[in-house]
Design a protein around this motif. Structure first.
Motif, PDB file in Angstrom:
ATOM      1  N   ARG A 153      -6.696  13.320 -12.161  1.00 37.91           N
ATOM      2  CA  ARG A 153      -6.295  13.276 -13.561  1.00 37.91           C
ATOM      3  C   ARG A 153      -7.189  14.159 -14.417  1.00 37.91           C
ATOM      4  O   ARG A 153      -6.765  14.712 -15.409  1.00 37.91           O
ATOM      5  N   TYR A 167       2.617   1.681  -3.379  1.00 34.39           N
ATOM      6  CA  TYR A 167       1.707   2.001  -4.469  1.00 34.39           C
ATOM      7  C   TYR A 167       1.062   3.380  -4.309  1.00 34.39           C
ATOM      8  O   TYR A 167       0.922   4.122  -5.257  1.00 34.39           O
ATOM      9  N   VAL A 207      -8.806   1.400  -1.322  1.00 33.21           N
ATOM     10  CA  VAL A 207      -8.373   1.288  -2.716  1.00 33.21           C
ATOM     11  C   VAL A 207      -9.413   1.941  -3.621  1.00 33.21           C
ATOM     12  O   VAL A 207      -9.078   2.739  -4.503  1.00 33.21           O
ATOM     13  N   ILE A 208     -10.681   1.635  -3.374  1.00 35.67           N
ATOM     14  CA  ILE A 208     -11.745   2.220  -4.200  1.00 35.67           C
ATOM     15  C   ILE A 208     -11.712   3.745  -4.111  1.00 35.67           C
ATOM     16  O   ILE A 208     -11.720   4.446  -5.119  1.00 35.67           O
ATOM     17  N   ARG A 246      -8.669  -0.926  -9.336  1.00 32.98           N
ATOM     18  CA  ARG A 246      -9.205  -1.342  -8.033  1.00 32.98           C
ATOM     19  C   ARG A 246      -9.363  -2.862  -7.964  1.00 32.98           C
ATOM     20  O   ARG A 246      -8.969  -3.495  -6.982  1.00 32.98           O
ATOM     21  N   THR A 286      -7.182  -4.872  -5.140  1.00 34.61           N
ATOM     22  CA  THR A 286      -7.801  -5.550  -4.007  1.00 34.61           C
ATOM     23  C   THR A 286      -7.567  -7.057  -4.103  1.00 34.61           C
ATOM     24  O   THR A 286      -7.276  -7.725  -3.104  1.00 34.61           O
ATOM     25  N   GLY A 343       0.613   9.152  -5.022  1.00 32.27           N
ATOM     26  CA  GLY A 343       1.421   8.244  -5.826  1.00 32.27           C
ATOM     27  C   GLY A 343       1.180   8.331  -7.324  1.00 32.27           C
ATOM     28  O   GLY A 343       1.478   7.407  -8.038  1.00 32.27           O
ATOM     29  N   VAL A 344       0.580   9.434  -7.786  1.00 36.71           N
ATOM     30  CA  VAL A 344       0.429   9.588  -9.245  1.00 36.71           C
ATOM     31  C   VAL A 344       1.069  10.895  -9.678  1.00 36.71           C
ATOM     32  O   VAL A 344       1.194  11.833  -8.901  1.00 36.71           O
ATOM     33  N   MET A 399       0.831  -1.203   0.000  1.00 38.10           N
ATOM     34  CA  MET A 399       0.000   0.000   0.000  1.00 38.10           C
ATOM     35  C   MET A 399       0.866   1.254   0.000  1.00 38.10           C
ATOM     36  O   MET A 399       0.559   2.236  -0.675  1.00 38.10           O
ATOM     37  N   MET A 440       3.003   5.034  -8.074  1.00 37.16           N
ATOM     38  CA  MET A 440       3.007   3.826  -8.884  1.00 37.16           C
ATOM     39  C   MET A 440       1.613   3.552  -9.439  1.00 37.16           C
ATOM     40  O   MET A 440       0.610   3.795  -8.773  1.00 37.16           O
ATOM     41  N   ARG A 469      -7.662   9.571  -7.524  1.00 32.18           N
ATOM     42  CA  ARG A 469      -6.672   9.653  -8.599  1.00 32.18           C
ATOM     43  C   ARG A 469      -7.345  10.022  -9.918  1.00 32.18           C
ATOM     44  O   ARG A 469      -6.851  10.844 -10.677  1.00 32.18           O
ATOM     45  N   GLU A 470      -8.491   9.374 -10.166  1.00 32.78           N
ATOM     46  CA  GLU A 470      -9.213   9.608 -11.406  1.00 32.78           C
ATOM     47  C   GLU A 470      -9.604  11.074 -11.524  1.00 32.78           C
ATOM     48  O   GLU A 470      -9.426  11.695 -12.582  1.00 32.78           O
ATOM     49  N   VAL A 482      -8.523  -3.246   3.066  1.00 39.77           N
ATOM     50  CA  VAL A 482      -7.992  -2.106   2.334  1.00 39.77           C
ATOM     51  C   VAL A 482      -8.836  -1.798   1.111  1.00 39.77           C
ATOM     52  O   VAL A 482      -8.650  -0.766   0.476  1.00 39.77           O
ATOM     53  N   ASP A 483      -9.787  -2.671   0.804  1.00 41.29           N
ATOM     54  CA  ASP A 483     -10.580  -2.511  -0.409  1.00 41.29           C
ATOM     55  C   ASP A 483     -11.247  -1.145  -0.480  1.00 41.29           C
ATOM     56  O   ASP A 483     -11.142  -0.444  -1.483  1.00 41.29           O
ATOM     57  N   GLU A 489      -8.527   5.244  -5.717  1.00 35.90           N
ATOM     58  CA  GLU A 489      -8.590   5.178  -7.180  1.00 35.90           C
ATOM     59  C   GLU A 489      -9.499   6.279  -7.730  1.00 35.90           C
ATOM     60  O   GLU A 489      -9.211   6.883  -8.756  1.00 35.90           O
ATOM     61  N   ARG A 490     -10.614   6.500  -7.030  1.00 36.39           N
ATOM     62  CA  ARG A 490     -11.537   7.555  -7.458  1.00 36.39           C
ATOM     63  C   ARG A 490     -10.863   8.920  -7.385  1.00 36.39           C
ATOM     64  O   ARG A 490     -11.005   9.752  -8.272  1.00 36.39           O
ATOM     65  N   ASN A 526     -18.308   9.772  -4.437  1.00 37.67           N
ATOM     66  CA  ASN A 526     -18.511   8.862  -5.570  1.00 37.67           C
ATOM     67  C   ASN A 526     -18.349   7.396  -5.158  1.00 37.67           C
ATOM     68  O   ASN A 526     -19.067   6.525  -5.640  1.00 37.67           O
TER      69      ASN A 526
END
Lengths: 521, 323
Positions: free
Chosen positions: A433, A372, A422-423, B238, B242, A519-520, A369, B1, A429-430, A418-419, A426-427, A448
């Motif tokens: 971007r 990443y 992560v979700i 994701r 996961t 991390g992006v 984690m 990353m 990061r999106e 951690v799910d 990721e959102r 979201n």
């Protein structure tokens, strides 16, 4: 943006809660509530016993027959051919006028279906009474087994009823085969004491008689406890049974052999006194669990309501029989349906193996984690660690038992906890971007992601609830761990991390280095 | 990353037929294995006795066999190494319901000549218990599927529910096929693993479906294939991440968790791989195959919104007292 926001406060409180309440479990201190280890982890004996409830019905019928017999004798009523056929009692009266008296008496017992055809009574239990008797027999068996195990001096035995006829017995910390054996014997001993009259008229024919012939005289053939070739012909309907025993102790006879002295309650004492007075010169068989221990001739009326069982006990046997008699007879015999015994060393190995897996898996996830997601990964890891503390605390508070599958459940929770982060990340990061400001990206990222996380968690929770409802022992434990894990991860991974971001917001807005934070590039 | 570039859209639906084909082959192969080879039910479900014994030195398996062969009641015993060279598991098909004469006492005497050992575990499960457990297991699985159907239908739409259940059945059947193929003993903990997979695989699918739902509601796109491609691509990071973290943990469990947890970890391992594959390549294909219509969904959503607005209007009028 203020540093202390409500999310962070709740998160800090939950960290404190998690750490404080998990200390007893981690440190194995004596104070405070701890997670108790399942038998598969600490070693011990688990048994599922089935109560043969039909036997309880038969013995109830027998008791009623005894009552009828003694009522008739007491009231000087003339009855004949009193016998038990399966689940019903039949007898004939000689004087029709005496029927009402008997009917009143039977009514007093209750729960009976009484048929009277000319002079022949036919008595059986009503369906409701059969159900009640069976139910009571299981309840009584639970009570009896619990008493016996308590007196045996085992640490924390658990005896719980399961379903209609089954009983779960758990004995943690049984160390040796001998202990286990003794416990099993103590549980299984019916300890059904009966005092029965020897049929003196036909006693010498016993060796040539069949069981069916004996039954036709209202008798049964019983073996001697020490010598199965010695047989006794006794009256089927006992004079007294174990229900009237109120105490039993080990004593010694003249030749210093262990015997058991028992004491009867007042009604038992009266019946015993009356019977012995009437039967001087005849033999009285002392029958324990269907075996004759002795059959002394009655020399005089025995008042005071005490008697003894002699017959070649060892000291340990005598002790166990006395415990069994004191804590009451098992109303029906129990059968072993399932047994799981785990040696203490195997339990220790299992703990060690799953601890190694837990720690290794945990380290892998944590490192991954951070590599990443950078700072976001660290924040997610804080949530993950808090999550584990909370699981342990909540399980300790509920007094839940940690089993091997439960341990696996915790390990799995580490992977899945951690799910949510992560979700969310990721959102974020999106959105970053797409060129949103960090602050906006974080806020929108959380909102979201929320719907997906909720839907996913609720479905998993539903499955866990079903597991809990339908599972037995270890599966239930697994379901509990998973459910607590999901709820805790909602608290830590959604609310907690959001709080941290809010608190860090001034810094994040000033810094604007999204590589460092998420991390992006 | 980063592993996947989020702005890249992969054309999953364009290649959905080959993947559906691959899945069909795996699925049918699993069914065939399940029906021909069957599951290796352990004593939890089949009933029987297991005795785990640890010797001080290497276990003399052949001696144990010879000794047990001489006793008719143990003639059908299966003896196998368990985890390490010192440990042995003896399996018997029968059980005794008598509490006072127990198999562990007897085995101790019978094996006394084979060396110094310790009986570490004795499991006896009667046939009645095994049958009940099997029944309950099937019940739990069936009930879980029904509840998921209801919940997903309620939160999404019935086609989403069907598609997620199909994906579930796909994952679980293949996982069970693997259990059968490798003759893994199916016990209570395997049932727990399968039920965990149910939750896990569903979790994955729902995250993807949620994106699809969001795409339908927010974008102007009318082609379902495009929305699905976008959604699956956007959730790709994701999904793999996961799966990866869970995979790490399960692999350590498999490698270091000891023999007893082996079957459990194996089932999860297979399940996570299949579950991840299906939520990327398969689940959404079912949705497309079920002819989910975007326009219908949008008009229904619009209808819902309209009804809600009307209700509010009526309520507002009522509250003002101008009915």
């Amino acid at each position: 943006m203020k540093i202390l926001n409500y999310r962070l406060i709740i998160f800090i409180l939950s960290i404190i809660f998690g750490v404080v309440f998990s200390i007893p479990s981690f440190m194995q201190t004596n104070s405070g509530k701890k997670i108790s280890l399942g038998l598969d982890l600490q070693g011990g004996l688990h048994m599922l016993l089935g109560v043969q409830t039909d036997e309880a019905v038969t013995s109830k019928i027998k008791t009623i027959a005894t009552s009828i017999k003694y009522f008739a004798e007491d009231e000087d009523l003339l009855i004949e051919d009193l016998s038990i056929n399966g689940d019903s009692i039949t007898f004939t009266i000689l004087d029709k006028d005496e029927a009402p008296k008997i009917e009143t008496m039977l009514e007093k017992i209750g729960g009976l279906e009484v048929g009277l055809d000319e002079l022949t009574f036919n008595v059986s239990l009503t369906d409701d009474e059969i159900v009640r008797t069976k139910d009571l027999s299981v309840a009584q068996a639970v009570e009896t087994i619990r008493n016996r195990l308590d007196q045996f001096g085992l640490a924390e035995p658990t005896v719980i009823r399961q379903g209609e006829t089954d009983i779960v017995v758990q004995l943690p910390g049984i160390r040796s085969q001998e202990d286990e054996k003794a416990a099993r014997e103590l549980i299984s001993k019916p300890a059904n004491l009966e005092l029965m009259a020897v049929d003196e008229e036909r006693a010498d024919q016993v060796y040539t008689m069949s069981d069916a012939q004996a039954a036709s005289y209202g008798d049964i053939i019983l073996e001697d406890v020490k010598n199965p070739n010695t047989l006794y012909l006794v009256k089927e309907i006992p004079i007294l049974n174990g229900e009237q025993v109120i105490d039993a102790k080990v004593a010694f006879d003249q030749s210093n052999q262990p015997i058991i002295n028992f004491t009867l309650n007042s009604s038992g004492a009266r019946i015993f006194g009356d019977f012995t007075a009437k039967s001087i010169g005849k033999r009285l068989a002392v029958v324990l669990d269907g075996k004759v221990y002795s059959a002394p001739s009655i020399r005089e009326r025995i008042g005071g309501g005490s008697g003894q069982i002699s017959g070649g006990f060892t000291m340990i046997e005598a002790g166990n029989v006395a415990i069994a008699l004191r804590s009451g007879a098992l109303p029906a015999s129990v059968k072993l349906l399932e047994k799981r015994s785990v040696g203490p060393s195997l339990g220790a190995d299992s703990i060690q193996a799953s601890m190694v897996a837990l720690i290794l898996g945990f380290v892998l996830v944590v490192v991954f984690m951070i590599v990443y997601y950078k700072t976001a990964g660290i924040i997610a890891n804080i949530a993950l660690i808090t999550n584990i503390f909370i699981i342990v605390s909540v399980m300790a508070m509920f007094g839940a038992t940690l089993t091997l599958p439960g341990m696996a459940g915790i390990v799995l929770t580490v992977g899945m906890a951690v799910d949510a982060n992560v979700i969310i990340t990721e959102r974020i990061r999106e959105l970053l971007r797409q060129g949103l400001s960090i602050q906006k990206a974080i806020e929108d990222g959380y909102s979201n992601a929320m719907r997906a996380i909720l839907d996913a968690n609720i479905t998993t929770l539903l499955v866990a609830v079903i597991l809990y409802a339908y599972g037995t022992g270890p599966i239930k434990g697994f379901a509990i761990t998973i459910s607590i894990g999901i709820l805790a991860s909602m608290l830590t991974a959604i609310l907690g991390t959001h709080g941290i971001y809010e608190a860090l917001m001034p810094k994040i807005s000033k810094d604007k280095n999204i590589k460092k934070w998420f991390g992006v590039s | 990353m980063e592993i996947f570039k989020t702005d890249r859209i992969y054309n999953f639906m364009g290649r959905r037929l080959p993947f559906l084909g691959l899945s069909s082959i795996l699925f049918i192969a699993s069914i065939v294995i399940l029906f021909t080879k069957g599951l290796n039910f352990g004593i939890d479900f089949a009933g029987g006795t297991i005795i785990q014994v640890k010797y001080e030195k290497q276990a003399p398996i052949s001696d144990i066999r010879t000794v047990l062969k001489t006793k008719p009641e143990y003639a059908n015993a299966i003896i196998s190494e368990f985890g390490s060279k010192e440990e042995v598991v003896i399996r018997l098909s029968g059980t005794s319901s008598d509490l006072s004469t127990d198999i562990s006492d007897k085995i101790h005497n019978v094996l006394a000549s084979t060396g110094n050992f310790e009986v570490r575990r004795v499991d006896i499960v009667g046939p009645k218990v095994g049958g009940e457990l099997r029944e309950k297991g099937v019940m739990a699985l069936g009930l879980a599927i029904i509840i998921i159907l209801i919940y997903v239908s309620f939160r999404f739409e019935w086609r989403f529910a069907i598609a997620s259940i199909l994906a579930l059945i796909h994952d679980i059947t293949i996982a069970m096929g693997a259990l059968s193929l490798f003759s893994i003993e199916v016990n209570l903990d395997i049932l727990a693993a399968i039920l965990t997979l149910l939750g896990y695989s569903l979790n994955d699918t729902i995250i993807v479906f949620d994106r699809i739902r969001e795409g339908i509601q927010t974008s102007k796109e009318t082609l379902l294939d495009t929305i699905v491609n976008e959604s699956v691509s956007k959730t790709l990071s994701r999904t793999t991440l996961t799966s990866l973290t869970t995979f790490f943990v399960v692999v350590t469990l498999f490698a270091f968790g000891g023999e007893i947890i082996h079957g459990f970890a194996f089932t999860l391992l297979v399940g996570i791989i299949v579950g991840t594959y299906s939520s990327i390549f398969i689940a959404a294909s079912f949705l497309v195959q079920l002819k989910f219509s975007i326009t219908d969904f949008r008009s229904k959503e619009a209808e819902k919104l309209k009804r809600q607005k009307e209700k509010e209007k009526i309520r507002a009028m009522y509250e003002k007292g101008t009915v």
